[in-house]
Write a protein that holds these residues in place. Structure first.
Motif, mmCIF file in Angstrom:
data_model
loop_
_atom_site.group_PDB
_atom_site.id
_atom_site.type_symbol
_atom_site.label_atom_id
_atom_site.label_comp_id
_atom_site.label_asym_id
_atom_site.label_seq_id
_atom_site.Cartn_x
_atom_site.Cartn_y
_atom_site.Cartn_z
ATOM 1 N N UNK C 83 0.812 -1.152 0.031
ATOM 2 C CA UNK C 83 0.157 0.057 -0.098
ATOM 3 C C UNK C 83 0.952 1.355 -0.140
ATOM 4 N N UNK C 84 1.983 1.303 0.749
ATOM 5 C CA UNK C 84 2.814 2.456 0.927
ATOM 6 C C UNK C 84 3.356 2.776 -0.298
ATOM 7 N N UNK C 94 -10.700 8.116 -3.199
ATOM 8 C CA UNK C 94 -11.856 8.536 -2.330
ATOM 9 C C UNK C 94 -13.132 7.559 -2.334
ATOM 10 N N UNK C 233 1.059 7.705 1.071
ATOM 11 C CA UNK C 233 0.248 8.136 2.403
ATOM 12 C C UNK C 233 -1.033 8.107 2.048
ATOM 13 N N UNK C 234 -2.009 7.113 2.240
ATOM 14 C CA UNK C 234 -3.314 6.930 1.576
ATOM 15 C C UNK C 234 -4.419 7.191 3.066
ATOM 16 N N UNK C 235 -5.626 7.102 2.418
ATOM 17 C CA UNK C 235 -6.694 7.188 3.442
ATOM 18 C C UNK C 235 -6.765 5.660 3.832
ATOM 19 N N UNK C 236 -7.773 5.713 4.857
ATOM 20 C CA UNK C 236 -7.899 4.120 5.337
ATOM 21 C C UNK C 236 -8.788 3.294 4.389
#
Lengths: 315, 257, 257, 315
Positions: C83-84, C94, C233-236
């Motif tokens: 993910x990172x 979103x 650095x993403x959202x949850x």
């Protein structure tokens, strides 16, 4: 005036103030605000960790995380109860939270991006919370002090658990170690911010100290936290994301770099990565659950009415 | 139970995996509520029940791994099988729906497991008996908690009643499967290890009956029942559940957590 | 663009991965609507746009794999990173929200990509120029389609207007990130490979302005912007998206599909 | 009577019936029912395949699956349009579907459990659909026949794509091959059921044959499908889940085992694994989208009113 002096004398004598005791309005308001914020933090704090329950990497970790999140809910409950002794209802406090009027710990406005964040939250965030909370076990307000004793015991268990997660990762595969380092990089500065602004900029500090709601200043607690935590991190073989961090022999303490207060205030004021989503999640839970709460009330009322009717009939 | 025929290893393994998967998957579903419950008390109660279920799953997987004797661990069994190898019943994997559906699903499963564990407490298999002795107390709390909600919602507002009725209809097709006997349960029962599922129906009805009566709800018999979970034929929601459950284990093969 | 400074391989790779991830992730989000759209025409239009996006992602990943030169494939890059390591902007990841939010997100991204591809069509990098030439036509359709919906919903019913306004507020914090320059874009621009994101803002505004005007909507500048996607650095919500995306690839390592 | 005979004469002469031609009410009703069912099948059929788009195992497959599902939506559109030429609106047909009054192909009431199911659906389900649909290209009703020509072209592309997925799996790792075999095991019998009841039990068969809506019986088409498909499966090295399946030299066709008609009727009547969920998904999409459709109408009305106003002002 005489009342205020007498009250201060009780405080100075380390007497506990209890719910029915007379107390200055400012004391009551300060406590309601602080206990409320603290309770809200426990509740909102369930979200970033809850985010990983369904993806926890082993059954043992999953169980521990479930238990931890449950404990946080429990802390929320005691704290709301402690606040209720001051004449504010849980419903009122919840509504203030959902309306964005009440604060909660800003750290929960950062997202949990990897499993290592669960370790970092336990180690750093719970670690910082404990630093703040241990002195609260001696807070002048009895119900709050007693709630904190129980909370602190559980928090320190969580802190050890978090550290153990970090340890496992740090001793794991290169990928796991990288994950641990990345989590430390992201959570370190926000953890330091948890102690609030510098003493010179703190609004509520002095009066709270006099009333023995607080016993140490923000900067004192922050320093204690740094001094306790840095050796733990070094033991893990991880690097703190602060080139200025180093032991100062003279002070007998660690020096550390400047905190980005712009970031601090941005997050406090609603600009953190997750502020909107945290509140939205709590609001959704509250709104979606309205029919359940209404049904519970309606049912209780029906039962009561039926009991009355039976009693009347029996008379 | 009582007779002491023997059970072969594969059959015992299947029996244990079915039970373990039931508990894991239901625990997973419950834990999805975490932080999103209708009230704080339920934000405590649901993880609490999930914790019981995950605990039971761990004991069962550990024993299953032992029985299998191939050096696999509880986590290997919980995380690293293919969807078609999970043997949980369809009931437990049903999406949470609303709070009414979640509580009804919980009540149904607990009302099945309570007599199951009671019978299994005197299992000829000491490990199963041990797991059962602990679980039977936990499951009694699940019945009480979920049962109270079924009563409150059934006999609450018009909306809550409608939602409970919808939940009853929604879950009805998945109920018969849990009572189904097959060669695995026949052998397990003959060997005195675990009761025949079909034998638990009267006890289940004795639990559900008074709760529904108090709630003013009517139990329905659906025109059709769904089966397949025990053969690894799941619903379409299962794959997404497993994608979340397994993601880290699959991403970092061989790591220790 | 124009000057012919050189670009180093890692910078070009980063540039390509950012673009590819943007397209993959937005395509993924759109495809979640599949079979659930508000009308049949949209059940055609959304997969259609998703298909364009996935197609562009494929071309970009293939070229990125080439540039990297480590023998990885488009699928390795799309499916097998952590993910990172995904570098998409936050806007595209979103959650879909309602149809208003989905269409507004689509419009924003397309209104950014249209001038981007127009400029990149004369890239000094022939592969990028080729991808751009094809994409520029596709993205024009996305602007038209999503823009028409923004107008219809903004100037439709009271409810649709409220929903569009909510969508504007919801997405506002994620808009600045896409226009952000950094050393990667500076170098890419100096080498004439791709335009500086900040330079595209006027063109973006020229697209959005008339659409919002026709819709009777007001563009808002949010008090705070969110950034981080370009650094992984993403959202949850991103982790769950990746759990689905990667599940099969992670479950069957090394298989061909 | 004379009208019916004249109509039948046109049919027998292989003339196409067009929307404005006079036609018997039964002919119209049969076509509306059949085209409507066919359109609904395309729409509901998007769901089991849509279930795998976000999890497709490669970008190439993801793109192909997206394109396929989009094609199905397109087929739904042409077919609804063809039905509309018979005087029924798409809205009406949709409402019948959502009310559970209109049927759709029962095969879509089975779940897609693994990626191989996407291959099996393309190979078997689209394969069976094509067998049914090729003769429909010569259907006596013009608009339906013309829609089917376009549909058939795309379906046969889908069928080849599905077969290629199965081929890749069958030639892949042991796990992939097992996945392919498992999909064949689950989809084979439901595919045979797609042709409907035996001719002896079929309700609408004879009249439809006379009106040249149908050109082959259910059993004839089923046999054609088996004969075409079995060698394809053997080429893949997969085993059909039917011990009685074998070549009959005398008949020049494959013999096969008895179909479980209880299962067939159970699924038709609503008892399949996914009947409830398929309809629920379509209803939810429809209900959730109501505000969008209303807004589109309201906007169109506003535009029209504004145009009128401008025109008036200009006069």
């Amino acid at each position: 005036e005489a009342f205020l002096a007498a009250f201060q004398a009780r405080i100075d004598a380390e007497e506990k103030i209890e719910p029915n005791d007379p107390m200055p309005e400012g004391y009551r308001r300060t406590l309601i605000r602080q206990i409320g914020q603290h309770a809200h933090s426990e509740i909102v704090g369930m979200l970033p960790e809850g985010n990983w329950i369904t993806r926890a990497p082993s059954l043992r970790r999953k169980a521990a995380l479930l238990a931890k999140v449950q404990d946080e809910g429990g802390h929320g409950l005691y704290l709301y109860s402690a606040a209720e002794t001051l004449g504010v209802s849980r419903e009122q406090m919840t509504e203030e939270l959902l309306a964005g009027k009440a604060k909660y710990s800003s750290i929960f406005n950062y997202p949990t991006l990897t499993w290592a964040d669960i370790g970092a939250i336990g180690w750093l965030v719970d670690g910082a919370a404990i630093m703040n909370q241990i002195p609260l076990c001696r807070c002048s307000y009895g119900p709050y002090a007693r709630a904190m004793i129980r909370v602190c015991k559980e928090e320190s268990f969580h802190q050890r658990q978090g550290y153990e997660i970090m340890m496992t990762l740090a001793q794991g595969t290169p990928g796991q170690k990288e994950m641990a380092q990345d989590a430390l990089n992201r959570w370190w500065w926000p953890s330091l911010m948890m102690f609030g602004p510098h003493d010179s900029d703190s609004q509520h500090g002095d009066q709270s100290m006099r009333w023995k709601i607080k016993r140490f200043t923000n900067d004192e607690l922050r320093q204690k936290f740094v001094d306790a935590t840095v050796p733990q991190g070094e033991y893990l073989g991880l690097t703190f994301p602060d080139p200025e961090l180093k032991w100062n022999d003279e002070r007998g303490a660690y020096d550390f770099g400047a905190i980005d207060w712009d970031e601090f205030w941005r997050v406090v004021k609603g600009g953190g990565p997750m502020n909107r989503e945290r509140l939205a999640a709590r609001r959704k839970a509250w709104d979606d659950g309205a029919w359940v709460r209404e049904a519970a009330l309606a049912h209780a009322e029906k039962r009561r009415a039926r009991r009355e009717a039976t009693k009347l009939a029996a008379e | 139970m009582g007779a002491a025929a023997t059970i072969d290893r594969d059959t015992l393994l299947t029996l244990l995996l079915r039970l373990a998967d039931d508990h894991l998957v239901l625990g997973h579903r419950l834990s999805e509520w975490c932080g999103h419950a209708p009230m704080l008390e339920e934000d405590l109660a649901m993880p609490n029940m999930a914790l019981d279920l995950i605990g039971q799953a761990r004991a069962l997987y550990t024993y299953a791994a032992d029985v299998e004797g191939k050096g696999r661990t509880e986590d290997d069994l919980a995380y690293l099988r293919l969807e078609r190898e999970y043997l949980n019943c369809l009931l437990v994997e049903r999406p949470n729906g609303d709070f009414a559906q979640t509580m009804l699903r919980q009540l149904y499963f607990a009302a099945f497991m309570e007599p199951f564990w009671k019978a299994a407490a005197s299992s000829t298999d000491a490990t199963v008996a041990g797991i059962a002795a602990k679980a039977v107390k936990e499951v009694a709390y699940h019945i009480r908690h979920a049962g109270e909600w079924v009563v409150r919602l059934g006999d609450g507002t018009e909306e809550s009643r409608r939602r409970m009725e919808d939940a009853i209809e929604e879950l009805a097709p998945y109920l018969d499967e849990i009572f189904e006997d097959d060669p695995v349960t026949v052998q397990a029962s003959a060997a005195g290890i675990a009761p025949q599922p079909s034998s638990l129906r009267p006890a289940f009805d004795r639990i559900i009956g008074p709760i529904f009566a108090e709630a003013g709800l009517t139990f329905i018999t659906p025109p059709y029942s769904q089966r397949g979970g025990r053969k690894g034929m799941h619903g379409e929601a299962m794959g997404f559940l497993l994608a979340d459950l397994q993601h880290i284990q699959r991403t970092y093969p061989g790591a220790t957590w």
